[in-house]
Enzyme design. Structure first.
Site, PDB file in Angstrom:
ATOM      1  N   CYS A  89       0.839  -1.205   0.000  1.00 47.32           N
ATOM      2  CA  CYS A  89       0.000   0.000   0.000  1.00 47.32           C
ATOM      3  C   CYS A  89       0.874   1.255   0.000  1.00 47.32           C
ATOM      4  O   CYS A  89       1.491   1.556  -1.008  1.00 47.32           O
ATOM      5  CB  CYS A  89      -0.987  -0.041   1.165  1.00 47.32           C
ATOM      6  SG  CYS A  89      -2.393   1.068   0.914  1.00 47.32           S
ATOM      7  N   HIS A 176      -3.733  -5.297  -0.067  1.00 50.83           N
ATOM      8  CA  HIS A 176      -3.301  -5.979   1.163  1.00 50.83           C
ATOM      9  C   HIS A 176      -3.572  -7.469   1.071  1.00 50.83           C
ATOM     10  O   HIS A 176      -4.720  -7.897   0.970  1.00 50.83           O
ATOM     11  CB  HIS A 176      -4.033  -5.403   2.368  1.00 50.83           C
ATOM     12  CG  HIS A 176      -3.720  -3.963   2.628  1.00 50.83           C
ATOM     13  ND1 HIS A 176      -2.653  -3.555   3.406  1.00 50.83           N
ATOM     14  CD2 HIS A 176      -4.339  -2.834   2.193  1.00 50.83           C
ATOM     15  CE1 HIS A 176      -2.627  -2.233   3.446  1.00 50.83           C
ATOM     16  NE2 HIS A 176      -3.639  -1.773   2.715  1.00 50.83           N
ATOM     17  N   GLU A 178      -1.642  -9.325   3.400  1.00 49.93           N
ATOM     18  CA  GLU A 178      -1.004  -9.686   4.664  1.00 49.93           C
ATOM     19  C   GLU A 178      -1.989  -9.721   5.824  1.00 49.93           C
ATOM     20  O   GLU A 178      -1.612 -10.048   6.945  1.00 49.93           O
ATOM     21  CB  GLU A 178       0.135  -8.702   4.978  1.00 49.93           C
ATOM     22  CG  GLU A 178      -0.274  -7.390   5.634  1.00 49.93           C
ATOM     23  CD  GLU A 178      -0.973  -6.382   4.729  1.00 49.93           C
ATOM     24  OE1 GLU A 178      -1.216  -5.259   5.187  1.00 49.93           O
ATOM     25  OE2 GLU A 178      -1.270  -6.724   3.561  1.00 49.93           O
TER      26      GLU A 178
END
Length: 236
Positions: A89, A176, A178
């Site tokens: 990001c 994202h 993660e």
């Protein structure tokens, strides 16, 4: 023992589901807090892996947040040396600017769970794990011009530039992969103002979509990380 340095901009945007994968493979993990810790005091090349995480500020806001200049210098040195670097990001956008790309406001927020369009190069990368259209979490309003010498891996319906590869060991992801469903509850609190200011978006909607998509996306994200670590010769 290999080391991971993670640069964090807000406490709840951390390595999350990536953390156990790294620790199981014998990595030591330490965080530096952007804006608090001195980023000029570290050797940009020392750690085996550098991860620059997300945050609610813009790369171009260097007057308000001078530490961004230190991050950009650190990334420029590390990327030119082709040391393993992962940007997520804001970290992706910082990588883009450190490589000569321009980062700017995109004109519309992209928040929520949406699929990626994986390009041919992406299908030959660890992002192939998301080529079947499983949604990933997007949470940004800025975008960037693709830096010269990079390879575009993925796009979305809203933004063309969503992921790129730099040389062999630099991976930048605007989305994202993660995150975990449990940790996203912290995001819903920490980003409450941004959620409320985004039309058609609400915490309830995000929570429902997270319950639906996050478990499978987490497994794919962890697989993607493992494949990338193998690709850049960081698996034991």
């Amino acid at each position: 023992m290999k080391s991971v340095l993670a640069i964090r901009h807000v406490a709840f945007e951390d390595l999350d589901a990536f953390d156990p994968i790294l620790r199981e493979r014998g990595y030591t993990i330490r965080y530096l807090e952007a804006g608090y810790d001195d980023l000029t005091a570290i050797d940009p090349l020392a750690d085996d892996l550098l991860v620059v995480l997300g945050g609610p500020i813009g790369v171009y806001e260097t007057v308000a947040y001078p530490f961004l200049r230190d991050e950009l210098r650190l990334l420029a040195i590390r990327l030119q040396a082709d040391r393993p670097t992962l940007g997520i990001c804001l970290g992706c956008q910082l990588m883009a600017q450190a490589l000569g790309g321009r980062v700017y406001a995109g004109g519309q927020k992209e928040i929520g769970w949406k699929p990626l369009q994986i390009h041919e190069a992406g299908r030959n990368s660890p992002l192939a794990a998301f080529a079947d259209g499983i949604p990933v979490l997007h949470w940004h309003g800025d975008t960037f011009d693709l830096p010269g010498g990079t390879t575009l891996l993925a796009s979305s319906n809203q933004y063309l530039h969503q992921a790129f590869l730099w040389r062999k060991r630099g991976l930048a992801l605007q989305f994202h992969i993660e995150t975990s469903a449990r940790n996203l509850e912290r995001w819903f609190i920490g980003h409450a103002g941004e959620i409320a200011a985004t039309p058609t978006m609400s915490v309830l909607h995000l929570r429902q979509e997270t319950a639906r998509y996050a478990p499978k996306a987490q497994v794919r994200g962890q697989s993607c990380l493992t494949a990338w670590l193998e690709q850049v010769d960081l698996l034991p």
